[in-house]
Write a protein that holds these residues in place. Structure first.
Motif, PDB file in Angstrom:
ATOM      1  N   CYS A  33      50.654  -4.717  51.239  1.00 40.81           N
ATOM      2  CA  CYS A  33      51.511  -3.558  51.500  1.00 40.81           C
ATOM      3  C   CYS A  33      51.896  -3.553  52.970  1.00 40.81           C
ATOM      4  CB  CYS A  33      50.759  -2.263  51.206  1.00 40.81           C
ATOM      5  SG  CYS A  33      50.195  -2.127  49.516  1.00 40.81           S
ATOM      6  N   HIS A  34      52.881  -2.745  53.331  1.00 40.52           N
ATOM      7  CA  HIS A  34      53.205  -2.650  54.758  1.00 40.52           C
ATOM      8  C   HIS A  34      52.106  -1.890  55.492  1.00 40.52           C
ATOM      9  CE1 HIS A  34      54.735   1.471  54.080  1.00 40.52           C
ATOM     10  NE2 HIS A  34      55.559   1.002  53.170  1.00 40.52           N
ATOM     11  N   PRO A  61      50.412   2.073  54.918  1.00 41.20           N
ATOM     12  CA  PRO A  61      51.018   2.070  53.580  1.00 41.20           C
ATOM     13  C   PRO A  61      51.328   3.490  53.095  1.00 41.20           C
ATOM     14  CG  PRO A  61      48.819   1.059  53.541  1.00 41.20           C
ATOM     15  CD  PRO A  61      49.057   1.508  54.924  1.00 41.20           C
ATOM     16  N   SER A 101      54.489   1.873  48.548  1.00 42.10           N
ATOM     17  CA  SER A 101      53.968   0.531  48.789  1.00 42.10           C
ATOM     18  C   SER A 101      52.671   0.313  48.004  1.00 42.10           C
ATOM     19  CB  SER A 101      53.719   0.367  50.292  1.00 42.10           C
ATOM     20  OG  SER A 101      53.536  -0.966  50.621  1.00 42.10           O
ATOM     21  N   ASP A 149      57.332  -3.658  49.354  1.00 40.60           N
ATOM     22  CA  ASP A 149      57.937  -2.535  50.068  1.00 40.60           C
ATOM     23  C   ASP A 149      58.142  -2.897  51.544  1.00 40.60           C
ATOM     24  OD1 ASP A 149      59.017   0.045  49.980  1.00 40.60           O
ATOM     25  OD2 ASP A 149      57.178   0.972  50.719  1.00 40.60           O
ATOM     26  N   ASP A 169      60.974  -5.937  47.586  1.00 36.92           N
ATOM     27  CA  ASP A 169      61.275  -4.820  48.488  1.00 36.92           C
ATOM     28  C   ASP A 169      62.554  -4.104  48.062  1.00 36.92           C
ATOM     29  OD1 ASP A 169      61.013  -3.133  50.656  1.00 36.92           O
ATOM     30  OD2 ASP A 169      61.970  -4.493  52.066  1.00 36.92           O
TER      31      ASP A 169
END
Ligand SMILES: [Mn+2]
Length: 500
Positions: A16-17, A20, A24, A86, A106
């Motif tokens: 995840c980024h 999160p 995400s 994401d 994404d």
């Protein structure tokens, strides 16, 4: 890219980024369950400076048993694949771990171009929708996995401002289709902020700067979750003298900001993209948007400049960057424009009564939104080249169009229209029923390329402008000089031919 393309790997790491969010985590978790189901070794991870602290996310992870791990370091073997969800591998909002095999799933504007395995759908409201569609394509029914269904639903919910900002038909399909845990969703909705968040919001609202000419206010907050920035800007916009506002904070990776607009002349999404142009990314929709300015890129491009100064100047530059044309009050000089004829394109049509019994209540879902109607032998659905649908009477159809042989096909279309029987809930893809026709009318326009970015309020939509960039075309119908609109450069060249 298809999910099954990734089944060649036995070890799969989903990332995840950083920081999160619900979207995400839910997207990553749904992928986790899919690959687990395929007997893969899977991990769901995130990195970055901060651990998850938001109360709703902690609750979501606990209640849905989401096996997400925080990692400082990550070794991705040469026979393993790293999937960023994401977010895009190499972008500013996701910690970069060395990996040979990379995939990206994404829904943000594409900013990374050197990865080949990608599924990026910037027109969708959430990454959860991208994942949901990919799972459907693999025949994986999320409703068999209640936790996955609930997670995806919550991902869409959090990324579309509680479904307020849901536009794309596929996002609506997800919202309608998944069978989620209503009690858990209710709990999560009411665990959104910590007391500290509310304090940050309060402090940010105490001071502001205001650009009189444009009725725009700028607020600075302490470092906080981007959702709090949105919360602050939602409040600020309700002030009578504020038409647009920007709320931001500075972190050591860059600036997060939130944009709001309540005037038709400014789309928040466009302003956000402008603020981050070349140094980050920004977007959203008409009323609400957000973005990120990457610290290193900023320093390279604007060495020594402070962020407050930059945002001020850039906001002013945005307001000065465009012309506005109102359809009923345009001072375009048709004498100086060139006459073009619209080429006769093939359109699709469906005689509705051939598909649904007379009197059936229908919901037509297309890229341009939902339409409710009732089946009748007198109604045809027209399908345009971007997949838009509009009903037309049989009589008007026979006056304006001629049926031609051959199929009507849309290539690379985002969403092929579907029709739902509102009584039975059954959904029908119109692909099986569509026939081809061409217009029998000739359409002439005066047109010229734009010399400056321009917003046009057409006679068909007074609430939302069409946005044109330099070299797109501004066109006026020869038979109706109030019918003014913009045609994107590449579409113009494909659909109009010069006469004069
Ligand atoms: Mn998202």
């Amino acid at each position: 890219m298809k999910l099954s393309d990734l089944l060649i790997y036995d070890y799969i790491i989903i990332q995840c980024h950083d920081n999160p969010d619900g979207d995400s985590i839910s997207s990553g978790y749904a992928l986790y369950e899919y690959f687990k189901n395929k007997d893969k070794n899977v991990r769901l991870v995130y990195g970055g400076r901060f651990r998850i602290t938001k109360p709703n996310l902690i609750k979501m992870i606990e209640e849905l048993n989401i096996p997400i791990e925080y990692v400082d370091e990550l070794i991705v073997g040469d026979n393993e694949v790293l999937i960023t969800v994401d977010c895009q591998y190499g972008a500013g909002n996701v910690k970069r771990f060395p990996a040979k095999n990379i995939a990206i799933i994404d829904h943000h504007q594409q900013e990374i171009y050197d990865v080949t395995m990608t599924e990026i759908k910037p027109y969708l409201g959430s990454c959860a929708t991208v994942v949901w569609q990919m799972l459907l394509d693999e025949g994986f029914d999320v409703n068999q996995y209640k936790n996955v269904a609930t997670a995806l639903y919550y991902g869409l919910f959090t990324d579309t401002n509680s479904f307020v900002e849901i536009y794309h038909p596929l996002d609506k399909d997800l919202q309608d289709h998944v069978e989620y845990d209503i009690n858990l969703i209710r709990k999560l909705k009411n665990a959104n902020f910590t007391l500290r968040d509310i304090e940050i919001a309060g402090m940010a609202l105490i001071r502001y700067s205001y650009i009189d000419d444009y009725r725009c206010a700028i607020f600075k907050a302490h470092p906080c979750d981007p959702n709090i920035l949105g919360f602050i800007s939602d409040l600020a916009l309700q002030v009578d003298v504020i038409d647009t506002c920007v709320v931001y904070n500075e972190t050591n990776v860059g600036v997060y900001f939130s944009v709001r607009s309540c005037i038709r002349e400014v789309m928040a999404s466009e302003m956000a993209a402008f603020l981050a142009e070349g140094i980050g990314s920004g977007g959203g929709n008409m009323d609400k948007a957000g973005g990120f300015i990457h610290e290193e890129k900023f320093d390279r491009q604007y060495p020594g400049m402070n962020k407050d100064g930059y945002l001020h100047n850039r906001i002013k530059a945005y307001f000065d960057s465009f012309d506005i044309i109102y359809h009923n009050n345009n001072n375009l000089d048709i004498e100086r424009m060139v006459l073009y004829k619209k080429k006769n394109l093939t359109l699709g049509f469906v005689p509705v009564a051939e598909v649904f019994k007379e009197g059936t209540p229908l919901l037509v879902r297309s890229i341009k939104g939902d339409i409710e109607t009732v089946s009748s032998p007198d109604t045809y659905f027209m399908i345009g080249i971007t997949g838009e649908v509009y009903p037309i009477s049989k009589e008007k159809f026979s006056k304006s169009y001629k049926v031609i042989d051959g199929p009507f096909q849309l290539k690379n279309v985002e969403y092929f229209p579907k029709v739902k029987n509102r009584k039975t809930g059954q959904t029908i893809d119109l692909r099986a029923y569509v026939k081809a026709c061409i217009s029998t009318k000739e359409i002439f326009v005066y047109a010229q390329p734009l010399a400056k970015n321009t917003k046009v309020f057409t006679k068909w939509d007074s609430s939302k402008y069409m946005s044109g960039k330099v070299n797109d075309y501004i066109a006026i119908r020869q038979d109706d000089i109030e019918d003014v609109y913009i045609i994107e450069n590449s579409i113009f060249n494909a659909t109009y031919q010069r006469i004069s």
